[in-house]
Design an enzyme around this catalytic site. Structure first.
Site, PDB file in Angstrom:
ATOM      1  N   SER A 213       6.455   4.040  -3.981  1.00 17.59           N
ATOM      2  CA  SER A 213       5.412   4.518  -4.886  1.00 17.59           C
ATOM      3  C   SER A 213       5.697   5.954  -5.284  1.00 17.59           C
ATOM      4  CB  SER A 213       4.044   4.448  -4.196  1.00 17.59           C
ATOM      5  OG  SER A 213       3.066   5.178  -4.912  1.00 17.59           O
TER       6      SER A 213
ATOM      7  N   TYR B  37      -1.539   6.392   3.004  1.00 13.29           N
ATOM      8  CA  TYR B  37      -0.777   5.555   2.072  1.00 13.29           C
ATOM      9  C   TYR B  37       0.468   6.287   1.592  1.00 13.29           C
ATOM     10  CZ  TYR B  37       0.506   3.183  -2.249  1.00 13.29           C
ATOM     11  OH  TYR B  37       1.208   2.556  -3.247  1.00 13.29           O
TER      12      TYR B  37
END
Length: 246
Positions: free
Chosen positions: A186, A199
């Site tokens: 990501s 995350y």
């Protein structure tokens, strides 16, 4: 030549070298992104394995690899969605390909989940592994406010799944001297991201794991690449789709 003239000449040379280096990097990036011919993934093997394959990035990987003529193993936790994706892929692709589904919740106990997956992958000539399954926050939140269940799921789905799936598939690739592993990371993993702290950290792990592993297995003919997703569609439990930038 005067002292000033000599110094200016050196500065010009350094500047020209810097600009040339920058131009080369830009041209390489443009070539890699837009001009380089696509590789045939079948050169790595007959089968592709995609985790988190029923929606978003994983679904698109599965569809595109099938369109290239690869047999596909779809792994996800919902049997009905897997059946729908299998039907969609087989209906869209007119070539003689196979689609296999494995129903597993990869947030479960690793010592139970991955031996079952490994058993169902036995004997397959797996050329491509797409480690896509993952989870984020329901909304930006302070780390201290996260419950333990969410933290455990972040680690198991974003880190443990990649470790375990790679351990299952990689030895066969090394033995055959061919293979490709794509780990979906990501944009949030490229720098610390407040309110997505855990995350972001798990996706940084994916990036570093991928780059380190790539060096280790290059000699074995195995290609490893992190995919830094920066925009994706999130499907909430309500069925509402949201566009999310990471």
């Amino acid at each position: 030549m005067s002292l000033c003239g000599g110094a200016c000449a050196v500065c010009y040379a350094v500047g020209a070298f810097f600009l040339l280096s920058l131009a080369v990097r830009v041209l390489k990036a443009v070539y890699a992104a837009y001009l380089r011919p696509a590789e045939d993934p079948k050169k790595y093997g007959a089968w592709a394995v995609v985790t988190g394959a029923t929606d978003g990035i994983g679904l698109e990987y599965a569809k595109q690899l099938a369109a290239k003529g690869m047999n596909i193993v779809l792994i996800s936790r919902t049997a009905s969605k897997l059946a729908d994706v299998k039907k969609e892929i087989l209906a869209a692709d007119k070539r003689d390909i196979e689609v296999k589904v494995i129903v597993e919740d990869m947030s479960g106990e690793p010592t139970e989940v991955y031996p079952r997956i490994a058993k169902q992958l036995e004997g397959l000539d797996i050329g491509v592994l797409v480690n896509n399954v993952g989870i984020s926050y329901e909304h930006p939140e302070f780390f201290a406010a996260l419950d333990q269940e969410r933290i455990d799921a972040l680690v198991r789905l974003n880190i443990v799944s990649i470790n375990q799936m790679t351990r299952i598939v990689l030895p066969g690739m090394q033995q055959r001297k061919r293979g490709a592993i794509v780990n979906v990371s990501s944009g949030s993993g490229t720098l610390p991201t407040a309110l997505l702290t855990a995350y972001s950290a798990t996706k940084a792990y994916v990036d570093f794991f991928s780059r380190g592993l790539a060096v280790e297995v290059e000699k074995d003919g195995v290609f490893v690449q992190p995919h830094h997703a920066t925009k994706c569609t999130i499907v909430q439990a309500t069925g509402v789709r949201l566009q999310a930038y990471e």
